[in-house]
Every structure is written in C-alpha cells, then in structure tokens.
Design a protein around this motif. Structure first.
Motif, short mmCIF file in Angstrom:
data_model
loop_
_atom_site.label_atom_id
_atom_site.label_comp_id
_atom_site.label_asym_id
_atom_site.label_seq_id
_atom_site.Cartn_x
_atom_site.Cartn_y
_atom_site.Cartn_z
N LEU A 67 0.75 -1.23 0.12
CA LEU A 67 0.01 0.03 -0.14
C LEU A 67 0.92 1.29 -0.03
N TYR A 68 0.58 2.10 -0.90
CA TYR A 68 1.54 3.40 -1.06
C TYR A 68 0.62 4.66 -0.91
N ALA A 69 1.29 5.56 -0.60
CA ALA A 69 0.56 7.07 -0.41
C ALA A 69 1.53 7.76 -1.37
N THR A 70 1.04 8.57 -2.12
CA THR A 70 1.73 9.50 -2.84
C THR A 70 1.50 10.94 -2.71
N THR A 71 2.57 11.87 -2.96
CA THR A 71 2.57 13.27 -3.09
C THR A 71 3.25 13.89 -4.47
N SER A 72 2.87 14.85 -4.93
CA SER A 72 3.30 15.39 -5.99
C SER A 72 3.13 16.88 -6.13
N SER A 73 3.24 17.53 -7.53
CA SER A 73 3.29 18.95 -7.45
C SER A 73 1.55 19.46 -7.52
N ALA A 74 1.23 20.58 -7.48
CA ALA A 74 -0.07 21.10 -7.70
C ALA A 74 -0.55 20.60 -9.22
N TRP A 75 -1.89 20.46 -9.15
CA TRP A 75 -2.46 19.79 -10.41
C TRP A 75 -3.16 20.76 -11.30
N LEU A 76 -3.92 21.65 -10.38
CA LEU A 76 -5.26 22.41 -10.77
C LEU A 76 -4.67 23.77 -11.30
N GLY A 77 -4.95 24.09 -12.30
CA GLY A 77 -4.43 25.54 -12.89
C GLY A 77 -3.01 25.95 -13.03
N VAL A 78 -1.89 24.96 -12.75
CA VAL A 78 -0.68 24.96 -12.93
C VAL A 78 -0.11 24.02 -13.86
N PRO A 79 0.97 24.12 -14.52
CA PRO A 79 1.49 23.20 -15.19
C PRO A 79 2.27 21.84 -14.23
N TYR A 80 1.80 20.79 -14.54
CA TYR A 80 2.25 19.62 -13.67
C TYR A 80 3.51 19.28 -13.87
N VAL A 81 4.09 19.02 -12.78
CA VAL A 81 5.71 18.69 -12.40
C VAL A 81 6.09 17.24 -12.14
N ALA A 82 5.94 16.57 -12.88
CA ALA A 82 6.04 14.97 -12.71
C ALA A 82 7.51 14.84 -11.85
N ALA A 83 8.33 15.44 -11.94
CA ALA A 83 9.43 15.12 -11.09
C ALA A 83 9.17 15.39 -9.75
N SER A 84 8.20 16.18 -9.24
CA SER A 84 7.74 16.29 -7.94
C SER A 84 7.00 15.02 -7.13
N PHE A 85 6.65 14.11 -8.31
CA PHE A 85 6.00 12.77 -7.77
C PHE A 85 6.68 12.05 -6.74
N ALA A 86 6.13 11.53 -5.73
CA ALA A 86 6.99 10.79 -4.84
C ALA A 86 6.07 9.82 -4.22
N SER A 87 6.31 8.58 -4.09
CA SER A 87 5.58 7.40 -3.22
C SER A 87 6.15 6.82 -2.04
N THR A 88 5.55 6.74 -1.00
CA THR A 88 5.89 6.17 0.12
C THR A 88 5.02 4.99 0.61
N VAL A 89 5.77 3.87 1.05
CA VAL A 89 4.91 2.53 1.36
C VAL A 89 4.39 2.87 3.00
N VAL A 90 3.15 2.74 2.99
CA VAL A 90 2.44 3.10 4.43
C VAL A 90 1.98 1.47 4.74
N GLY A 91 2.20 0.72 4.18
CA GLY A 91 1.48 -0.56 4.89
C GLY A 91 1.23 -1.73 3.58
N THR A 92 0.16 -2.56 4.03
CA THR A 92 -0.20 -3.55 3.01
C THR A 92 -1.45 -3.85 2.79
N MET A 93 -2.07 -4.33 1.73
CA MET A 93 -3.60 -4.57 1.42
C MET A 93 -3.69 -6.02 0.99
N THR A 94 -4.77 -6.55 1.49
CA THR A 94 -5.26 -7.83 0.91
C THR A 94 -6.64 -7.94 0.34
N LEU A 95 -6.94 -8.64 -0.87
CA LEU A 95 -8.15 -8.56 -1.33
C LEU A 95 -8.51 -10.15 -1.40
#
Length: 531
Positions: A475-503
């Motif tokens: 299970l991942y949480a993500t952060t990145s650059s602002a998206w609405l009304g400004v150019p999106y900067v993919a280099a700001s994208f980062a993901s962090t492991v926060v746990g696990t999930m089972t289905l």
C-alpha cells in the motif's frame, strides 16, 4: 438462535425468492407462554431481539418485508436467554465454502467501555483476526469480518474476548461456524462488465470453490449446451488449492426483456464424497441494443505527467469516473464523476464532478459523508479505444489533458478471475470505495477515502501477488506537484510505503478488504458497486 443476557441473536438464511421486489427489512419475533411477542428488526441476518427474560424459553421466527408487504414466518428456533456477559454468533447458519462471514458479539453489563478481540482457532492455536484485535463496542455490540479463506473446514471455531473495564470483568466465548466443506460453491460472472451490447462477445467465467476442485462445467443457453462450452475441465487458479475456473465466450443475442439468462452447471466427479451430482447457478446478463465501446481501465497522461490519472469504470452506457490528483500543496485528492451521459455517437462522456467530505478512514462513519455541491464538470472525448482528451472545469479553473490507457501488465493466458470494477462497502459505509483496474493477472487498486481532516485522499496498491483468489500487495501514499490551474511537474511525484493490503475474493462480486495503513489495521467487506 444464540442466547445472551436478556437477548437473543437470530441468524437466518434469506429467502430464495423475494416476490419481485427487494426485501427492505427482516423482523424476528420471540414468544414465551401467552405473553406478547418481543421483536427486533434489521436489514439482514442476524437480528437481535432485546428485552427478553433470562431463564424463559422463547420460540423465535423471522419474517421478511418488502414494498408488497410481509411474508410468512420462518420455521421457529428455541432459545433461553441467560445471564452471560458475552455472546457470539455470525450472519449465516451455514457458511459457503470460501466465503466471508460477519461475526457479531454482544456484551452486557454496567456501562461497558471495553473492546472485543476476535480470534480464529487454527492448527497452530488461536490466531487474531486481522483488524479485529480491539473492536470498540457500539450500543453493546461489536462485529468483525472473518475472511473466506477461513471457511474451509467444518466446524470453524471463532472466539470473542471482552477486555473488561472498570465496572465489568473480562469474558470470552467461542462459536462454532458450520461450513459446507464437501459441497462446491459455484458463481458465474461476465466480462466486459454488463450491460453488454447485442452482437458483441462476452466471456462467462464460472468459479468453483471447494477442497481439491475437480470435475467439469457446462454452460447452457435455454437448456441447450453452448457450442464449445460443454464438459469443460476446471483450471486451477495460480497458487490455489481450492479455487478453479472454466470460461465460455458467447456472442450476446438481443432480448425483449433486456436480460439474457445463461446457466452454468458444475458436475461433481462420479461417486463424490458429498453425495451430490451437480451445482447450478444462473447469470442474468443485462443486454442493450446499442452502446459505446467499453473504456473500463486505468488512464493517465503518460510518463511526462506520472502520478495522477483517471480510473474509468463503465457499465454499458454509464461511466463512474474518478480523477485522482493533488492540491496546491501537493497532497493527494480526488474528484468523482458518479454519472453522466454519452453523446449519440458514443464517443464523448460528460458529467458533473464532486469532491465529497467524510470521516477519516481509520474511524469511518457514514453519517459524516457529504457529497456537497458540484465543483465542476468534465468531458472525456475518445478518439480511439486507447486515446482520449479530458476537458474539465473545476472550481472555475478549466484545462484540457490528453490521456491514454495506462499499460501496466501484459496479457495473461490460463485460468483467471476478472474483478475490474468500482467496489464499495455497500450503503452501510457509503462515500468511499476502490477502483480495481486489472490487466492479465495484475491488479492496480486505487482506494478512494478520507484523511484525518475528512477531505479526500487516496492510496494505491501495487506489485502484489495471487494465492488463488487472494491478492496481496503493498500500500502506497503519494505526493506530487499542484495539478489544478498550473503546469504539472512529474519530477515532484513521490511514493511512500504505508502498509499492506489484501483482497480475499469469495467470488467475482464479493471480497474481504484487509489493510494496514500507518499502523491502522482494519477489515471491510466490499462488493462491486452497482450503477
């Protein structure tokens, strides 16, 4: 009927037929001597009847009610309430092999403030049920979902233990869940998601769950075996010991009623220990005369804008779409398009967008869910089966993005279970859900929920592996650059492991969702969301 202190918990099996209208409630009535009946009502099994006299023998029955009225009572069950501090039962008299059950415990006493821990008895001793180690009491009751992977022996013993509190001693009780071990559980599903267009093809998948599944499946159309779909051998799902499938591809005909019924029949091997010859189930496939291409999948703007995307789930002419992106501070959020319409050509889908609020996922309360006013609109114009343009206006800000299907896994051959769709925890926890994108045997779940402040946030499950009908991923949480009304900067994208999930899928339409997210562990029953 399970006894408690001044109460009885009545478990029942729902009627096979509802008379043509959905059942809205069930009422359990308990009678002793010539005294008036004492009743309790619930939307499903079990029903708790309060206000009974300890030591008195009661006979209890259940009736079902829908818009037409109330049906005849069930057969009766006898129970004698007694002064016990804790009781335990489940929502079903006889569990289907491999299906989840809901355990329900009641605790009586003086101002009970403790918690209930649920465990399952295994060959290695008592094992805590994930997400149920300390369930708080609500009006004296606590519940826990026991995943289907435990319903593989008869009986299966569960234990509920009350922690105790300043005014009440600790207590525990066991409960033997009866399970249909020898019999096969049979379900059938269709891909693509119904309704399907007349003249198009659909793959019917029969899932058989039982100990060491062997035998054959035949698909019928109007009591006639479908060509190429008779006596199909079962294919064991990868890494499974109790789950197998058989598939049949059909060309969907027109139907005056809008529903085409297919029948799947599983035939046991001759002389099977269960003594049964076959199991049979229907698939009522919704059919439409015309409709757009099925665009169900995960869509994104490509690697140059990695980190945000659109999950598209389509049921015939209706889509349920969610944009997952980031706010001005780069924190995750989502906007939902729970409906809309296609143009006449079936190439443009347009609908309103919402950004609801609710309680945090760690302590979800549907009473807090507010869909709110529309924050804008969006249109998706499909130029092909794999390319489109997303145009939106959100909070007065308008923009256009080119999007495409996100390819994240190769096509798979061999036995498979298709679970791609929007899933939810039913109306009991309305407001949050999960989109499961599937390519081959690879899943890409995105969990749409709420943060500590009650605003939208999302987590994704990636990687992952199957063990039969159980999928487990990171299970991942993500952060990145602002998206609405400004150019999106993919280099700001980062993901962090926060746990696990089972289905844990009991069939193609029901699953148990278990997660650990930043130390919070919970288990939820989820289903495909109808729309």
């Amino acid at each position: 009927a399970s006894p408690g202190n001044g109460l009885a918990i009545i478990t029942f099996t729902a009627p096979v037929s509802n008379g043509g209208s959905a059942i809205t409630s069930y009422t359990a009535s308990c009678v002793t001597g010539a005294l008036p009946a004492v009743t309790g009502t619930a939307a499903s099994s079990p029903v708790t009847v309060m206000g009974l006299t300890n030591g008195s023998l009661y006979n209890c029955t259940v009736t079902a009610t829908n818009i037409q009225g109330t049906g005849l009572p069930s057969a009766s069950a006898s129970v004698t309430p007694r002064n016990v501090p804790i009781a335990l039962t489940s929502n079903t008299l006889l569990a289907t092999y491999g299906s989840s059950v809901v355990l329900l415990s009641s605790v009586t006493g003086n101002g009970q403030t403790g918690t209930v821990a649920f465990s399952v008895n295994t060959s290695t001793g008592l094992v805590p049920l994930t997400g149920c180690a300390a369930v708080p009491l609500v009006a004296g009751f606590a519940s826990c979902v026991a995943p289907g992977s435990f319903q593989n022996q008869n009986p299966r013993t569960y234990v509920a233990a009350y922690s105790g509190d300043a005014s009440n001693a600790a207590a525990n009780i066991s409960f033997d869940q009866r399970v249909l071990v020898g019999n096969a559980s049979l379900s059938v599903s269709a891909n693509p998601l119904p309704p399907v267009v007349t003249g198009s093809t659909a793959t019917l998948t029969a899932l058989v769950k039982m100990s060491s599944p062997v035998g054959t499946v035949t698909f019928f159309d109007n009591a006639v075996p479908i060509t190429g779909c008779a006596q199909l051998p079962l294919g064991i799902l990868p890494n499974a010991v109790d789950s197998a499938v058989a598939t049949c591809t059909v060309t969907v005909p027109s139907t005056a009623s809008g529903t085409k019924t297919y029948v799947a029949t599983y035939f046991y091997p001759a002389g099977h220990a269960s003594g049964r010859v076959f199991e049979q189930t229907n698939l009522d496939l919704r059919v439409v005369a015309t409709g757009p291409v099925d665009y169900t999948d995960m869509w994104w703007a490509g690697a140059t804008e990695n980190g945000w995307g659109v999950s598209i789930s389509q049921h015939g002419p209706i889509q349920f779409n969610v944009i997952f992106a980031y706010d001005a501070l780069g924190k995750p959020l989502w906007y939902v398009m729970p409906g809309g319409s296609f143009n006449a050509a079936g190439t443009v889908f347009t609908g309103p967008l919402f950004q609801p609020t609710s309680s945090p996922f760690s302590a979800y309360n549907k009473a807090s869910f507010k869909i709110g006013a529309s924050v804008g609109t969006a249109s998706i114009t499909y130029s092909s089966n794999s390319a489109a343009t997303l145009a939106y206006t959100i909070n007065g800000v308008s923009a256009t993005k080119s999007i495409q299907r996100q390819v994240f896994a190769p096509t798979a051959t061999g036995p498979n279970l298709f679970v791609n769709d929007i899933w939810w925890a039913t109306s009991a926890e309305d407001g949050w859900g999960m989109n499961i994108a599937q390519q081959g045997r690879t899943l890409f779940p995105v969990w749409y929920t709420y943060n500590a402040g009650g605003t939208t946030t999302f987590f994704s499950g990636q990687g992952g592996s199957w063990n039969g009908t159980v999928w487990t991923g990171t299970l991942y949480a993500t952060t990145s650059s602002a998206w609405l009304g400004v150019p999106y900067v993919a280099a700001s994208f980062a993901s962090t492991v926060v746990g696990t999930m089972t289905l844990d899928f009991s069939d193609a339409s029901n699953a148990t969702f278990t997660y650990t997210n930043n130390g919070v562990t919970q288990t939820k029953h989820i289903e495909r969301q109808p729309f």
